[in-house]
Design a protein around this motif. Structure first.
Motif, PDB file in Angstrom:
ATOM      1  N   CYS A   3      -2.312  -5.425 -10.082  1.00  0.00           N
ATOM      2  CA  CYS A   3      -1.275  -4.932  -9.171  1.00  0.00           C
ATOM      3  C   CYS A   3      -1.490  -3.458  -8.848  1.00  0.00           C
ATOM      4  O   CYS A   3      -1.338  -3.051  -7.692  1.00  0.00           O
ATOM      5  CB  CYS A   3       0.112  -5.138  -9.771  1.00  0.00           C
ATOM      6  N   LEU A   7      -2.175  -1.868  -5.115  1.00  0.00           N
ATOM      7  CA  LEU A   7      -1.336  -0.821  -4.539  1.00  0.00           C
ATOM      8  C   LEU A   7      -2.150   0.407  -4.141  1.00  0.00           C
ATOM      9  O   LEU A   7      -1.883   1.017  -3.097  1.00  0.00           O
ATOM     10  CB  LEU A   7      -0.225  -0.434  -5.515  1.00  0.00           C
ATOM     11  N   VAL A  10      -3.792  -0.473  -0.872  1.00  0.00           N
ATOM     12  CA  VAL A  10      -2.832  -0.420   0.231  1.00  0.00           C
ATOM     13  C   VAL A  10      -2.616   1.024   0.656  1.00  0.00           C
ATOM     14  O   VAL A  10      -2.609   1.346   1.852  1.00  0.00           O
ATOM     15  CB  VAL A  10      -1.489  -1.081  -0.173  1.00  0.00           C
ATOM     16  N   ARG A  11      -2.439   1.902  -0.310  1.00  0.00           N
ATOM     17  CA  ARG A  11      -2.206   3.318   0.007  1.00  0.00           C
ATOM     18  C   ARG A  11      -3.387   3.909   0.770  1.00  0.00           C
ATOM     19  O   ARG A  11      -3.216   4.632   1.754  1.00  0.00           O
ATOM     20  CB  ARG A  11      -1.964   4.100  -1.276  1.00  0.00           C
ATOM     21  N   GLU A  14      -3.389   2.570   4.345  1.00  0.00           N
ATOM     22  CA  GLU A  14      -2.315   3.161   5.140  1.00  0.00           C
ATOM     23  C   GLU A  14      -2.670   4.583   5.576  1.00  0.00           C
ATOM     24  O   GLU A  14      -2.401   4.963   6.705  1.00  0.00           O
ATOM     25  CB  GLU A  14      -1.003   3.174   4.352  1.00  0.00           C
ATOM     26  N   ALA A  22      -3.771  -3.486   5.468  1.00  0.00           N
ATOM     27  CA  ALA A  22      -3.001  -3.254   4.246  1.00  0.00           C
ATOM     28  C   ALA A  22      -2.046  -4.413   3.993  1.00  0.00           C
ATOM     29  O   ALA A  22      -1.746  -4.736   2.844  1.00  0.00           O
ATOM     30  CB  ALA A  22      -2.237  -1.940   4.340  1.00  0.00           C
ATOM     31  N   GLY A  23      -1.578  -5.057   5.042  1.00  0.00           N
ATOM     32  CA  GLY A  23      -0.682  -6.203   4.890  1.00  0.00           C
ATOM     33  C   GLY A  23      -1.301  -7.334   4.087  1.00  0.00           C
ATOM     34  O   GLY A  23      -0.609  -8.030   3.346  1.00  0.00           O
ATOM     35  N   GLU A  26      -0.979  -6.275   0.581  1.00  0.00           N
ATOM     36  CA  GLU A  26       0.428  -6.337   0.183  1.00  0.00           C
ATOM     37  C   GLU A  26       0.837  -7.762  -0.146  1.00  0.00           C
ATOM     38  O   GLU A  26       1.580  -8.008  -1.090  1.00  0.00           O
ATOM     39  CB  GLU A  26       1.306  -5.754   1.280  1.00  0.00           C
ATOM     40  N   ARG A  27       0.336  -8.717   0.608  1.00  0.00           N
ATOM     41  CA  ARG A  27       0.631 -10.126   0.327  1.00  0.00           C
ATOM     42  C   ARG A  27       0.061 -10.534  -1.029  1.00  0.00           C
ATOM     43  O   ARG A  27       0.712 -11.203  -1.827  1.00  0.00           O
ATOM     44  CB  ARG A  27       0.055 -10.999   1.452  1.00  0.00           C
ATOM     45  N   HIS A  29      -0.524  -8.573  -3.538  1.00  0.00           N
ATOM     46  CA  HIS A  29       0.281  -7.898  -4.561  1.00  0.00           C
ATOM     47  C   HIS A  29       1.566  -8.664  -4.814  1.00  0.00           C
ATOM     48  O   HIS A  29       1.962  -8.897  -5.953  1.00  0.00           O
ATOM     49  CB  HIS A  29       0.591  -6.466  -4.121  1.00  0.00           C
ATOM     50  N   TRP A  30       2.236  -9.070  -3.757  1.00  0.00           N
ATOM     51  CA  TRP A  30       3.496  -9.816  -3.872  1.00  0.00           C
ATOM     52  C   TRP A  30       3.273 -11.129  -4.627  1.00  0.00           C
ATOM     53  O   TRP A  30       4.043 -11.485  -5.506  1.00  0.00           O
ATOM     54  CB  TRP A  30       4.066 -10.054  -2.495  1.00  0.00           C
ATOM     55  N   TRP A  33       2.603 -10.467  -8.318  1.00  0.00           N
ATOM     56  CA  TRP A  33       3.845 -10.081  -8.976  1.00  0.00           C
ATOM     57  C   TRP A  33       4.715 -11.305  -9.245  1.00  0.00           C
ATOM     58  O   TRP A  33       5.265 -11.454 -10.335  1.00  0.00           O
ATOM     59  CB  TRP A  33       4.583  -9.067  -8.105  1.00  0.00           C
TER      60      TRP A  33
END
Length: 65
Positions: A3, A7, A10-11, A14, A22-23, A26-27, A29-30, A33
């Motif tokens: 995770c 992240l 993603v940073r 961005e 990045a999306g 993010e998916r 990561h979600w 999690w």
């Protein structure tokens, strides 16, 4: 660890104006999690279910390819 690495990725995306990509991270990561939380709260039964789902989808993909 996974995770945190997602992240950080993603940073970086961005800040380099690649927010659309990045999306994707993010998916991931979600989903990581959610599975981690499910395993933590569900205990051994949840781990068995996750392992069974993993085997199920690997077999389906193996048949397709």
């Amino acid at each position: 660890m996974r995770c945190s690495a997602l992240l950080r990725g993603v940073r970086l995306l961005e800040t380099s104006e690649l927010g659309v990509i990045a999306g994707v991270l993010e998916r991931a990561h979600w989903e990581t999690w959610l599975v981690s939380l499910h395993a933590l709260l569900g205990g051994e039964e949840a781990l068995q279910k996750i392992a069974g789902d993993d085997i199920h989808w690997k077999r389906i993909l193996a048949k397709k390819f």
